[in-house]
Write an enzyme that holds these catalytic residues in place. Structure first.
Site, PDB file in Angstrom:
ATOM      1  N   ASP A 241      49.558  36.446  58.592  1.00  0.00           N
ATOM      2  CA  ASP A 241      49.671  37.439  57.447  1.00  0.00           C
ATOM      3  C   ASP A 241      49.444  38.665  58.111  1.00  0.00           C
ATOM      4  O   ASP A 241      49.884  39.799  57.591  1.00  0.00           O
ATOM      5  CB  ASP A 241      48.598  36.936  56.211  1.00  0.00           C
TER       6      ASP A 241
ATOM      7  N   LYS B 147      51.842  42.109  58.470  1.00  0.00           N
ATOM      8  CA  LYS B 147      51.521  43.496  58.082  1.00  0.00           C
ATOM      9  C   LYS B 147      51.577  44.333  59.060  1.00  0.00           C
ATOM     10  O   LYS B 147      52.080  45.506  59.155  1.00  0.00           O
ATOM     11  CB  LYS B 147      49.974  43.468  57.774  1.00  0.00           C
TER      12      LYS B 147
HETATM   13  N1  LIG Z   1      46.385  37.462  46.229  1.00  0.00           N
HETATM   14  C1  LIG Z   1      46.473  38.824  47.006  1.00  0.00           C
HETATM   15  O1  LIG Z   1      45.027  39.505  47.082  1.00  0.00           O
HETATM   16  C2  LIG Z   1      47.518  39.500  47.362  1.00  0.00           C
HETATM   17  C3  LIG Z   1      48.726  38.803  47.353  1.00  0.00           C
HETATM   18  N2  LIG Z   1      49.912  39.515  47.967  1.00  0.00           N
HETATM   19  C4  LIG Z   1      51.178  38.576  47.749  1.00  0.00           C
HETATM   20  O2  LIG Z   1      51.479  38.170  46.507  1.00  0.00           O
HETATM   21  C5  LIG Z   1      52.156  37.075  46.100  1.00  0.00           C
HETATM   22  C6  LIG Z   1      51.518  35.954  45.364  1.00  0.00           C
HETATM   23  O3  LIG Z   1      49.974  35.881  45.451  1.00  0.00           O
HETATM   24  P1  LIG Z   1      49.280  34.898  44.558  1.00  0.00           P
HETATM   25  O4  LIG Z   1      49.423  35.583  43.375  1.00  0.00           O
HETATM   26  O5  LIG Z   1      47.661  35.177  45.031  1.00  0.00           O
HETATM   27  O6  LIG Z   1      49.735  33.580  44.945  1.00  0.00           O
HETATM   28  P2  LIG Z   1      49.722  32.443  43.735  1.00  0.00           P
HETATM   29  O7  LIG Z   1      49.928  31.153  44.307  1.00  0.00           O
HETATM   30  O8  LIG Z   1      48.688  32.519  42.898  1.00  0.00           O
HETATM   31  O9  LIG Z   1      50.882  32.431  42.985  1.00  0.00           O
HETATM   32  C7  LIG Z   1      52.228  32.441  43.325  1.00  0.00           C
HETATM   33  C8  LIG Z   1      53.073  31.846  42.265  1.00  0.00           C
HETATM   34  O10 LIG Z   1      54.568  31.948  42.397  1.00  0.00           O
HETATM   35  C9  LIG Z   1      55.066  30.733  41.836  1.00  0.00           C
HETATM   36  N3  LIG Z   1      56.418  30.611  42.535  1.00  0.00           N
HETATM   37  C10 LIG Z   1      56.711  29.902  43.683  1.00  0.00           C
HETATM   38  N4  LIG Z   1      57.830  29.961  43.927  1.00  0.00           N
HETATM   39  C11 LIG Z   1      58.618  30.648  43.178  1.00  0.00           C
HETATM   40  C12 LIG Z   1      59.830  30.823  42.688  1.00  0.00           C
HETATM   41  N5  LIG Z   1      60.786  30.541  43.679  1.00  0.00           N
HETATM   42  N6  LIG Z   1      60.348  31.261  41.522  1.00  0.00           N
HETATM   43  C13 LIG Z   1      59.310  31.811  40.498  1.00  0.00           C
HETATM   44  N7  LIG Z   1      58.079  31.572  40.804  1.00  0.00           N
HETATM   45  C14 LIG Z   1      57.671  30.904  42.199  1.00  0.00           C
HETATM   46  C15 LIG Z   1      54.233  29.747  42.084  1.00  0.00           C
HETATM   47  O11 LIG Z   1      54.270  28.719  41.184  1.00  0.00           O
HETATM   48  C16 LIG Z   1      52.859  30.428  41.804  1.00  0.00           C
HETATM   49  O12 LIG Z   1      52.462  30.623  40.467  1.00  0.00           O
HETATM   50  C17 LIG Z   1      52.313  36.506  47.845  1.00  0.00           C
HETATM   51  O13 LIG Z   1      53.267  36.877  48.308  1.00  0.00           O
HETATM   52  C18 LIG Z   1      51.198  37.209  48.501  1.00  0.00           C
HETATM   53  O14 LIG Z   1      51.230  37.527  49.949  1.00  0.00           O
HETATM   54  C19 LIG Z   1      49.873  40.567  48.467  1.00  0.00           C
HETATM   55  C20 LIG Z   1      48.911  41.213  48.358  1.00  0.00           C
HETATM   56  C21 LIG Z   1      47.440  40.652  47.926  1.00  0.00           C
HETATM   57  N1  LIG Z   2      46.196  37.047  51.958  1.00  0.00           N
HETATM   58  C1  LIG Z   2      46.293  38.432  52.045  1.00  0.00           C
HETATM   59  C2  LIG Z   2      46.321  39.134  50.674  1.00  0.00           C
HETATM   60  C3  LIG Z   2      46.743  40.535  50.648  1.00  0.00           C
HETATM   61  O1  LIG Z   2      48.045  40.855  51.533  1.00  0.00           O
HETATM   62  C4  LIG Z   2      44.830  38.957  52.688  1.00  0.00           C
HETATM   63  O2  LIG Z   2      44.004  38.417  52.648  1.00  0.00           O
HETATM   64  O3  LIG Z   2      44.867  40.205  52.915  1.00  0.00           O
END
Ligand SMILES: NC(=O)C1=CN([C@@H]2O[C@H](COP(=O)(O)OP(=O)(O)OC[C@H]3O[C@@H](n4cnc5c(N)ncnc54)[C@H](O)[C@@H]3O)[C@@H](O)[C@H]2O)C=CC1
Ligand SMILES: N[C@@H](CC=O)C(=O)O
Length: 355
Positions: A216, A220
């Protein structure tokens, strides 16, 4: 009043918080002559459609009324409505969805992504996607790809576009690894326990090995380097992985979680080697002049900016010619559902100004 319709993919940590923030922002949007609705919400298997946009009951409605879907169904639904400004919000970590970005763009959808996969595709595919965006006159915004809600990409782009010479970017780029090492260095908890807490707090990627392996942070670094018009690939980033070989991606996430305590001995031993005034930090560094991209574990003095980080704070130091030896610094929560969802909302507002 400008109307924008959002098609939200992913209703996990970030996606579900995003829906609530959009619903709560209605009045502020109105002041900007903007109406934002989310008529389609989708998880990995089912989709829920509501012409006038979901409301506070979206969770119950999704549970009761969502249906299996094909992407073509969504495109047809949207086209039948003749909406002018349609934006896909990608709050998944899905490669499969990214493989369909071109199809979506060709059908007139703009894209806002928290998902980092598109910006870290093999360079040729990435460049091709950028071309498709241009040809279709559509927008792709992704501020949350680096530093969650922090304005890192915007700042870097603005420096680059004003012909500022950027010489180095360095820092703690990962909110989860910041939290993990801040907590592990200061508290009497095992490494595996701290990792579990980071996951529970929504800081890690859906598979925490994406963070622990350095992937990750490497993503970035690559995204930032590409903003500076370098055509690197992920393989160009030298990465020190923190995942033991027997728990790498060939094992399932469940097996990894079951064996997570296997990590403890190694990290206890690293901690024991530190002086009283030192802490561990997992950093990313792009030496622009030397063209070296690196992700590594280092020990830092507690009183230094990197050593003094708290919570899930990320810190980005941008060294440039004009700023000299005192870098421009961006610091704040680098992960977490609220800040990331807010970054997506902010991208929605920016995009609405451009269309
Ligand atoms: N959690 C964080 O602090 C941050 C997260 N991100 C990005 O945000 C994205 C989501 O992260 P989270 O919400 O933490 O993950 P999460 O695992 O809580 O949610 C991801 C969701 O996407 C759904 N999903 C998977 N494949 C799919 C598809 N083909 N179509 C529709 N839905 C689908 C899953 O069922 C799940 O509910 C990731 O790519 C992550 O890198 C970016 C910056 C910060
Ligand atoms: N898993 C990532 C979420 C944001 O991009 C992190 O820990 O920074």
């Amino acid at each position: 009043m400008k109307k924008v319709q959002l098609i939200l993919f992913g209703i996990g940590n970030v996606g579900s918080t995003f829906i609530n923030q959009i619903l709560e922002a209605k009045e502020i949007f109105k002041q900007q002559n903007l109406a934002v609705e989310i008529p389609v919400i989708v998880n990995s298997t089912t989709a829920f459609f509501k012409d006038e946009g979901v409301d506070q009951s979206w969770k119950a409605n999704f549970k009761d009324f969502s249906l299996p879907y094909r992407l073509e169904d969504i495109v047809q639904f949207v086209q039948s409505k003749k909406w002018k400004n349609v934006v896909v919000i990608d709050a998944t970590a899905s490669k499969q969805l990214v493989a369909n970005y071109t199809f979506l763009v060709e059908n007139g959808f703009h894209i806002i992504a928290a998902n980092k996969v598109a910006n870290t595709l093999a360079y040729e595919e990435y460049a091709y996607f950028k071309e498709v965006l241009k040809e279709n006159n559509t927008h792709f915004l992704y501020e949350t790809n680096v530093g969650a809600g922090l304005p890192v990409i915007e700042t870097l782009k603005s420096l680059y576009n004003s012909a500022e010479k950027i010489t180095k970017i360095r820092g703690v780029f990962s909110g989860s690894l910041s939290y993990i090492f801040n907590t592990f260095s200061e508290e009497d908890k095992s490494f595996s326990k701290v990792l579990t807490l980071a996951k529970e707090k929504g800081f890690t990627e859906p598979d925490p090995r994406t963070d622990l392996s350095g992937t990750d942070v490497a993503r970035k670094l690559l995204i930032l380097a590409r903003e500076l018009q370098f055509s690197y690939n992920l393989e160009d980033v030298k990465v020190k992985s923190l995942v033991p070989f027997h728990l790498t991606a060939t094992t399932s996430v469940t097996t990894f979680q079951e064996k997570i305590t296997d990590l403890d001995e190694e990290f206890e031993s690293l901690k024991a080697k530190l002086n009283e005034n030192e802490v561990l930090r997992y950093i990313g560094e792009f030496d622009v002049e030397q063209e070296v991209l690196e992700v590594k574990l280092v020990s830092e003095q507690k009183q230094n900016p990197l050593g003094a980080l708290q919570g899930a704070d990320a810190l980005f130091e941008i060294y440039t010619e004009s700023y000299g030896n005192q870098p421009l610094v961006i610091q704040g929560a680098g992960a977490g559902a609220k800040v990331t969802a807010r970054g997506l909302v902010s991208d929605v507002v920016k995009l609405a100004e451009r269309i």
